[in-house]
Design an enzyme around this catalytic site. Structure first.
Site, PDB file in Angstrom:
ATOM      1  CD  GLU A   1      48.080 101.589  50.592  1.00 17.29           C
ATOM      2  OE1 GLU A   1      49.307 101.416  50.653  1.00 17.29           O
ATOM      3  OE2 GLU A   1      47.294 100.710  50.199  1.00 17.29           O
TER       4      GLU A   1
ATOM      5  CG  HIS B   1      50.929  98.608  49.333  1.00 19.33           C
ATOM      6  ND1 HIS B   1      49.722  99.157  48.962  1.00 19.33           N
ATOM      7  CD2 HIS B   1      51.086  97.504  48.551  1.00 19.33           C
ATOM      8  CE1 HIS B   1      49.173  98.432  48.011  1.00 19.33           C
ATOM      9  NE2 HIS B   1      49.982  97.423  47.748  1.00 19.33           N
TER      10      HIS B   1
END
Length: 288
Positions: A210, A247
């Site tokens: 990511e 996150h």
């Protein structure tokens, strides 16, 4: 960082709701759980295994290799140090929102004692047919089946989706390594990639990355010299710069850690990067 049948697991925080649920699932699929830790319940049994006052006490009575932490953020540092100083080889730290100074202390202690931390903010590790440690559904045969594809993921949910698609495609997994989504973690994408490259049971590797940080770019440097095929998916293609997405580690600053920089680095190293998670299984199958 790859759990095996012979890996002896200690569950810190075993008597809590989540600790209880996942310990039962782990035991049910063959994980060798030797006991748990909760000072208030020391000397009792819970889900069929003994409960100890500390990791040190557990190590003396029933030696373990891996400590799995169902511990709240404020107590995570002390629990980690207890396990590390007791002699744990691996810590799987599920906890998120641990104060940064505490995380740095944990990593320093692990380095000093030769231990490995997976996480914080990891969903855990799974080896289908052998066992698992964490909150990944390693007990669910619709998602995890023994195979020869290793999966590395910063995201537990995306990792689950990818493993589901691999299983539906008849490929299965050799191991799943959830490295965690915090900005400072103990095991990087590159380190996990190196472990799977050396694993005799792994024929191909999937990286679920990511935006944010440079771990995927660093993994690309290693992937360039691999003989095993590597397929990747990078989440966050449409994320705006400067904003944390999901996150805590998924934040882009300037030109580093962007979707384009990660994809370019991986493709330059010969890694096949898919546009969607659903394309991963087909990409893996075509390269095996």
């Amino acid at each position: 960082m790859i759990v095996r049948k012979e890996t002896r697991v200690l569950v810190q925080g075993i008597t809590g709701k989540q600790g209880t649920f996942w310990t039962e699932k782990m035991i049910g699929c063959g994980t060798q759980v030797i006991g748990g830790v909760n000072p208030k319940h020391a000397g009792t049994e819970h889900v069929g295994v003994p409960v100890f006052a500390s990791a040190r006490a557990a190590m003396e009575a029933a030696p373990f290799d891996l400590a799995l932490m169902f511990i709240p953020p404020a107590a995570a540092k002390d629990a980690a140090l207890d396990a590390i100083e007791a002699g744990a080889k691996t810590l799987v730290v599920l906890t998120e929102h641990i104060p940064l100074q505490d995380v740095l202390t944990m990593h320093a202690a692990a380095k000093a004692h030769g231990a490995r931390i997976v996480g914080p903010n990891t969903a855990g590790i799974v080896t289908p047919g052998e066992g698992f440690a964490g909150i990944m559904p390693g007990h669910n045969p619709n998602i995890f089946q023994p195979g020869r594809v290793g999966v590395i993921s910063r995201s537990g949910s995306l990792g689950t989706l990818v493993c589901l698609n691999l299983t539906r495609a008849g490929l299965g997994q050799s191991a799943f390594i959830g490295i965690g989504g915090d900005p400072v973690i103990g095991t990087s994408t590159r380190e996990a990639l190196e472990a799977l490259d050396l694993d005799a049971g792994t024929d191909a590797v999937v990286i679920v990355g990511e935006i944010g940080g440079t771990m995927e770019e660093e993994a690309a440097e290693y992937a360039r010299g691999m003989k095993k095929p590597v397929v990747a998916f990078i989440a966050g293609r449409s994320a705006p710069s400067g904003r944390t997405m999901g996150h805590a580690g998924a934040i882009v600053t300037g030109h580093r850690g962007t979707y384009n920089s990660k994809r370019s680095a991986l493709e330059a190293a010969g890694v096949a990067v898919t546009d969607l998670p659903r394309d991963i299984a087909e990409a893996v199958a075509s390269r095996l």
